[in-house]
Design a protein around this motif. Sequence first.
Motif, short mmCIF file in Angstrom:
data_model
loop_
_atom_site.label_atom_id
_atom_site.label_comp_id
_atom_site.label_asym_id
_atom_site.label_seq_id
_atom_site.Cartn_x
_atom_site.Cartn_y
_atom_site.Cartn_z
N GLY A 303 1.28 -1.43 -0.31
CA GLY A 303 0.08 0.40 -0.19
C GLY A 303 0.96 0.96 -0.01
N GLY A 304 2.09 1.44 -0.87
CA GLY A 304 2.90 2.67 -0.13
C GLY A 304 2.76 3.30 -1.22
N ASN A 305 3.81 4.15 -1.77
CA ASN A 305 3.93 5.15 -3.12
C ASN A 305 5.23 4.82 -3.35
OD1 ASN A 305 4.50 7.46 -0.06
ND2 ASN A 305 2.07 7.06 -0.53
N PRO A 306 4.14 5.36 -5.29
CA PRO A 306 4.86 4.98 -6.16
C PRO A 306 5.79 6.08 -5.49
CG PRO A 306 2.85 4.27 -6.47
CD PRO A 306 2.88 4.99 -5.18
N ALA A 307 7.34 6.10 -6.11
CA ALA A 307 8.07 7.14 -6.46
C ALA A 307 9.09 7.02 -7.34
CB ALA A 307 8.39 6.95 -4.74
N ARG A 308 9.96 7.76 -7.29
CA ARG A 308 11.65 8.01 -8.53
C ARG A 308 12.30 8.83 -8.07
NH1 ARG A 308 9.14 7.92 -13.33
NH2 ARG A 308 9.37 5.73 -14.01
N ALA A 309 13.58 8.61 -7.63
CA ALA A 309 14.77 9.16 -8.06
C ALA A 309 14.78 9.87 -8.75
CB ALA A 309 15.71 8.19 -6.57
N ILE A 310 15.67 10.62 -9.05
CA ILE A 310 16.05 11.70 -9.91
C ILE A 310 16.80 12.35 -9.24
CG2 ILE A 310 15.65 13.61 -11.92
CD1 ILE A 310 12.93 13.56 -10.60
N ALA A 311 18.33 11.78 -9.26
CA ALA A 311 19.55 12.14 -9.31
C ALA A 311 20.03 12.64 -10.55
CB ALA A 311 20.05 11.02 -8.84
N ASP A 312 20.20 14.52 -10.15
CA ASP A 312 20.71 14.89 -11.12
C ASP A 312 21.94 16.05 -11.24
OD1 ASP A 312 20.59 16.67 -14.16
OD2 ASP A 312 18.76 17.39 -13.68
N GLY A 313 23.15 16.06 -12.58
CA GLY A 313 24.16 17.17 -12.40
C GLY A 313 24.63 16.96 -13.29
N LYS A 411 -4.24 16.00 -8.05
CA LYS A 411 -3.86 14.87 -6.71
C LYS A 411 -3.18 14.76 -6.86
CE LYS A 411 -8.03 16.81 -4.44
NZ LYS A 411 -9.04 16.45 -3.87
N ARG A 412 -2.50 14.04 -8.40
CA ARG A 412 -1.63 12.84 -8.49
C ARG A 412 -0.20 12.83 -8.84
NH1 ARG A 412 -5.10 8.76 -10.77
NH2 ARG A 412 -7.09 10.36 -11.30
N TRP A 413 0.76 14.07 -8.86
CA TRP A 413 2.20 14.11 -8.50
C TRP A 413 2.77 15.14 -7.69
CZ3 TRP A 413 5.41 17.35 -10.20
CH2 TRP A 413 6.95 17.24 -10.73
N ASP A 438 0.30 9.39 -6.29
CA ASP A 438 0.16 8.93 -5.03
C ASP A 438 -1.03 9.65 -4.17
OD1 ASP A 438 -0.06 6.26 -3.30
OD2 ASP A 438 -0.91 7.89 -1.88
N GLU A 439 -2.09 9.52 -5.05
CA GLU A 439 -3.33 10.30 -4.78
C GLU A 439 -3.78 10.83 -3.47
OE1 GLU A 439 -8.30 11.65 -6.27
OE2 GLU A 439 -6.43 9.84 -6.99
N ALA A 440 -3.84 9.90 -2.36
CA ALA A 440 -3.70 10.05 -1.31
C ALA A 440 -2.65 10.87 -0.44
CB ALA A 440 -3.69 8.77 -0.23
N PHE A 441 -0.92 10.66 -0.87
CA PHE A 441 -0.75 11.29 -0.05
C PHE A 441 0.22 12.77 -0.87
CE2 PHE A 441 4.48 13.31 -0.98
CZ PHE A 441 4.70 13.07 0.42
N ASN A 442 -0.63 13.37 -2.08
CA ASN A 442 -0.20 13.86 -2.43
C ASN A 442 -1.63 15.20 -1.88
OD1 ASN A 442 1.98 13.62 -4.22
ND2 ASN A 442 0.77 12.79 -5.33
#
Length: 485
Positions: A303-313, A411-413, A438-442
Amino acid sequence: MNLEAWIWPDGVLIAAVVLIAQILASIQIMRTKEEVRSAVSWLGLVWLAPIFGLLMYLLFGINRIQRRARLSREKRGLRPRSGELVDPGGPQIIDGMPDAPNRWRAHDRLSGRVSAQQLALGNKITPLEGGRQAYDAMIKAIDGAEHTVALTTYIFQADQAGRRFVAALARAKDRGVEVRVLVDAVGNLYGFKPVSNLLRRLNVPVTSFNPARFSWRLAFFNLRTHRKLLIIDGKLGFAGGMNIRKHHLERSDGTPRVRDTHFALEGPIVTQMMDAFADDWAFSSGEELPEEKWLPPITPIEGGNPARAIADGPDERRQKTAMIIESALASARKHVQIITPYFLPEQALIEALKQASLRGVQVDILVPEKSNLPMFGMAAMSGVRQLVQAGCNLYMSKPPFDHSKLMVVDKRWSLFGSSNWDARSLKLNFEFNVEIYDEAFNSQLRSWVSERFTSAKLMNLEALNKRPRYKRILGRILWLASPYL
């Protein structure tokens, strides 16, 4: 009479050398610069002010850090970042958000290809507001570490806040935990008492990111790591925009000096955080961190959140964070909320904001009424008129200075991390951000940040016109240097 001196007077020889250098620099500019404005600017500087222009291009125009990063990755047995778009595979947004509209499925696909990072499902992400709450949680996590502690930050001062972290890191090291601390070389000098010296006296492994010396390394002195990451045992992480310094703590009367936001993260997203740290650590120290100890397998949280790390440089040619933000703006349909301490985006992002507003999306932007960098604040105000004219809502937050870096779309992102909305963050610094689907988190985050807008002052065109004339004029002059502010 010396025949060579007669044929090649000193002035002619110098002029010939400079001309050859101008031609070689021009060829290099034409080969490597992808933006017309950047290429034209450098060409103009090299040819109109030859000595000064060549020196500036040598120091700031050549991205040597790409080569250093490539060599570091090759030593680690990793494929160099070629700049090619590759689908990372793995889960997709529909696996964590089955009802995701097509526009967000497309955005997920773009984000994965641009960041070369797959979506991580099953994460728990908890907002932490204010230095006291965030610092207490981070120090508690360090004291609970059993195997490893990895910490990287831009500013780490040896003050009343920093010394708590130093003591916790030393305690962890003394009980047998593997500790690694990476501090930016410039941020290490804040307060004129480098925390690295204190850590070394306590035998805590620490190194500086990209130290500038009077050598070839000075050529990329302006390329800093702005990332703020703490990873415990490879399973619990902290990320956001908070440095480590007493400015984030309350004054003696209980009022905050600075307002800021950090996040605690659990789940597979922490592996992506640790991977970014390991890359930076190998780049800075040459030490490879063994995966079996530093990157343990993590089971997704149900039931956790879908997420992605963005390491930029700047070691990569593509401006990943800017592209992902532009895509999110294009995906917006109802509401965009942006909180940033430094707002001086380049024209592509400005156009994306204007287009969203002109489509009927409510675009709310919150910046501090009083910047801690006054000249930056004046330059920033000189560029917001076109956004207000396009219908964007510009809000000015009352003191204390708000250092939060947040973006919520519908409420999506949402997006949080270390990046500011300026060229330095999006082009020159090493940054780390996290996007959440994640709609609930956002929805929770959206209601959480809305309070900041309701207590802020709305700036319309009339209010912009009432600003003192000298500030408007000076702001336009400073705006010319916006890529380097």
